[in-house]
Scaffold this motif. Structure first.
Motif, PDB file in Angstrom:
ATOM      1  N   CYS A   1       0.881  -1.168   0.000  1.00 41.94           N
ATOM      2  CA  CYS A   1       0.000   0.000   0.000  1.00 41.94           C
ATOM      3  C   CYS A   1       0.920   1.219   0.000  1.00 41.94           C
ATOM      4  N   SER A   2       1.318   1.645  -1.163  1.00 40.26           N
ATOM      5  CA  SER A   2       2.395   2.622  -1.304  1.00 40.26           C
ATOM      6  C   SER A   2       1.919   4.060  -1.459  1.00 40.26           C
ATOM      7  N   LYS A   3       0.625   4.290  -1.508  1.00 43.37           N
ATOM      8  CA  LYS A   3       0.129   5.651  -1.716  1.00 43.37           C
ATOM      9  C   LYS A   3       0.427   6.532  -0.502  1.00 43.37           C
ATOM     10  N   THR A   4       0.649   7.808  -0.762  1.00 45.38           N
ATOM     11  CA  THR A   4       1.020   8.736   0.304  1.00 45.38           C
ATOM     12  C   THR A   4       0.002   9.862   0.490  1.00 45.38           C
ATOM     13  N   LYS A   5      -1.124   9.803  -0.246  1.00 42.14           N
ATOM     14  CA  LYS A   5      -2.173  10.803  -0.101  1.00 42.14           C
ATOM     15  C   LYS A   5      -3.538  10.131  -0.117  1.00 42.14           C
ATOM     16  N   PRO A   6      -4.540  10.763   0.459  1.00 44.03           N
ATOM     17  CA  PRO A   6      -5.895  10.214   0.373  1.00 44.03           C
ATOM     18  C   PRO A   6      -6.418  10.265  -1.056  1.00 44.03           C
ATOM     19  N   TYR A   7      -7.417   9.428  -1.323  1.00 42.96           N
ATOM     20  CA  TYR A   7      -8.127   9.538  -2.590  1.00 42.96           C
ATOM     21  C   TYR A   7      -8.951  10.815  -2.591  1.00 42.96           C
ATOM     22  N   LYS A   8      -9.035  11.446  -3.738  1.00 42.94           N
ATOM     23  CA  LYS A   8      -9.900  12.609  -3.879  1.00 42.94           C
ATOM     24  C   LYS A   8     -11.351  12.157  -4.041  1.00 42.94           C
ATOM     25  N   ALA A   9     -12.269  13.082  -3.851  1.00 47.22           N
ATOM     26  CA  ALA A   9     -13.690  12.770  -3.993  1.00 47.22           C
ATOM     27  C   ALA A   9     -13.971  12.219  -5.384  1.00 47.22           C
ATOM     28  N   GLY A  10     -14.611  11.057  -5.431  1.00 44.54           N
ATOM     29  CA  GLY A  10     -14.950  10.424  -6.691  1.00 44.54           C
ATOM     30  C   GLY A  10     -13.853   9.572  -7.293  1.00 44.54           C
ATOM     31  N   GLU A  11     -12.659   9.617  -6.711  1.00 45.93           N
ATOM     32  CA  GLU A  11     -11.542   8.837  -7.256  1.00 45.93           C
ATOM     33  C   GLU A  11     -11.667   7.363  -6.911  1.00 45.93           C
TER      34      GLU A  11
END
Length: 444
Positions: A338-348
């Motif tokens: 789980c390498s992401k460093t930011k939240p998902y944006k709305a609708g993403e």
């Protein structure tokens, strides 16, 4: 002040006696009325703060809502009154804390990995070497209101002389440890009991407010035999029998937070009324999935609460934390990361599939349980965190479930934890919402 004749003489001989006296008296009366009005307004505002346990010095940079009774159309919504349009405004808005988006914030967490001593090692991300810090600077912004920052003093005052129990799997423990860290910023919890493998059964005491906080390991909520290398490679569940390890202490609870679901995705044999109902991911056995059995287990657990609390006078608030999605990029048991460093944006990212269905089952069973017990001494609520958790793929320990996993320059992929949450981290928001729901219950 001069006489009426003096006023007459000062008016250049005009024959209108007492004119200035009348004006002066009218002015004094008006000032008295205005002063009285504002004095009463200040009393009303203070009474609102006192009656809702609002902190007089609120560190949160947004309006603190005044919590009112829940709306009639949904148990998961809370009516909040904002001072928009003036402090005497009666306007209200319905706030569903489960819907919203993550927005940046400059605020630092209330605690960190060195100031809180109850963080499980595998979730102490900063101390274990996670280099980025951006995941610590997001706040949940509901669509219709603002979510106040967790106020430890408010929680302590509401829970004074009470027993708060967390029951469930390791995510229940994760949420408990978040709560303990938030509370410890003003009142240190003392560990009074520890037992079971990996200290799965523990109790703390907060002497400042005479509060007991417990954790009960019960990954199925019902009676079950966990898989073990020396016994069997699958779980065995008895869906019509509650787990007595926690149910046996029901009479002592004042608040109960339950979390279960992830273990239902694993291989298992399901028993119901002394018969094998079916299996999940096992050969030579009827596959029945895990949705229906999860619902049956929740129903059994909730029925046990209802039945055993009927004769008990003091009230019990029961919260079911809804299913929180994992964020493995690949299979969890094949070095998925789980390498992401930011939240998902709305609708993403959209809530769907198993995540949506497990959440739905939990909410539905909570609604059914609330209908079973209408006397008011037991209240069931869904702590709906599924969607807000779905949007935080950056909040897990990942490879930092172990200390400094790349300190030797290892280039190969390592095992990741994409189920549990860093502390501090997004899971603190679960307890922010929990506190608002507790306040709402106290207001009704």
């Amino acid at each position: 002040m001069g006489s009426s004749s003096d006023l007459y003489n000062l008016s250049n001989g005009r024959k209108k006696k007492f004119t200035w006296s009348y004006l002066l008296c009218a002015l004094i009366v008006a000032l008295v009325i205005i002063s009285h009005f504002y004095y009463n307004q200040s009393i009303n505002i203070n009474s609102l703060y006192n009656s809702n346990s609002v902190s007089q010095i609120d560190p949160y940079p947004y309006p603190y809502p005044f919590v009112d009774a829940p709306s009639q159309d949904s148990d998961q919504k809370i009516i909040v009154t904002f001072p928009a349009g003036g402090l005497d405004s009666n306007k209200t808005t319905t706030c569903d804390y489960s819907k919203g988006e993550w927005v940046p914030t400059n605020l630092e967490p209330l605690y960190n990995g060195t100031t809180c001593g109850t963080i499980k090692q595998g979730q102490n991300c900063v101390v274990f070497g996670r280099p980025d810090r951006e995941y610590l600077h997001w706040k949940w912004k509901p669509q219709e209101c603002d979510l106040p920052r967790f106020d430890p003093n408010t929680f302590l005052n509401l829970m004074k002389d009470k027993h708060v129990a967390f029951v469930g799997d390791s995510l229940a423990r994760n949420q408990l440890e978040s709560l303990l860290c938030l509370i410890a910023t003003v009142s240190k919890p003392n560990l009074t009991f520890s037992g079971g493998d990996d200290n799965r059964f523990r109790k703390w005491h907060l002497p400042s407010h005479n509060i007991n906080v417990s954790i009960y390991w019960s990954p199925f909520l019902v009676k079950g035999i966990e898989h073990s290398p020396d016994r069997q490679n699958f779980n065995t569940l008895y869906l019509d029998k509650v787990d007595e390890r926690w149910a046996g202490d029901l009479s002592s609870f004042d608040m109960l937070v339950m979390a279960s679901g992830q273990w239902y995705l694993l291989s298992a044999v399901f028993h119901y009324e002394d018969q094998v109902l079916g299996c999940h991911i096992l050969d030579n056995c009827t596959e029945i999935g895990f949705y229906d059995v999860y619902g049956k287990a929740l129903k059994t657990a909730f029925q046990a609460i209802v039945q055993r609390r009927r004769s008990i006078e003091h009230s019990l608030d029961v919260f079911l934390t809804t299913f929180p999605p994992a964020h493995f990029e690949g299979d969890w048991d094949k070095l998925g990361s789980c390498s992401k460093t930011k939240p998902y944006k709305a609708g993403e990212e959209v809530l769907q599939g198993a995540n949506a269905e497990m959440r739905r089952i939990g909410v539905d069973k909570v609604d059914e349980a609330q209908q079973m017990f209408k006397e008011g001494r037991v209240r069931f609520k869904a702590l709906d965190v599924t969607e807000l958790s779905l949007l935080r793929p950056d909040g897990h320990p990942g490879p930092y479930m172990i200390p400094f996993p790349f300190k030797n320059g290892v280039s190969d992929r390592v095992q990741n934890d994409c189920v549990h949450w860093c502390l501090p981290g997004p899971i603190d928001t679960w307890n922010e919402i929990l506190l608002q729901m507790i306040k709402n219950n106290r207001a009704t």
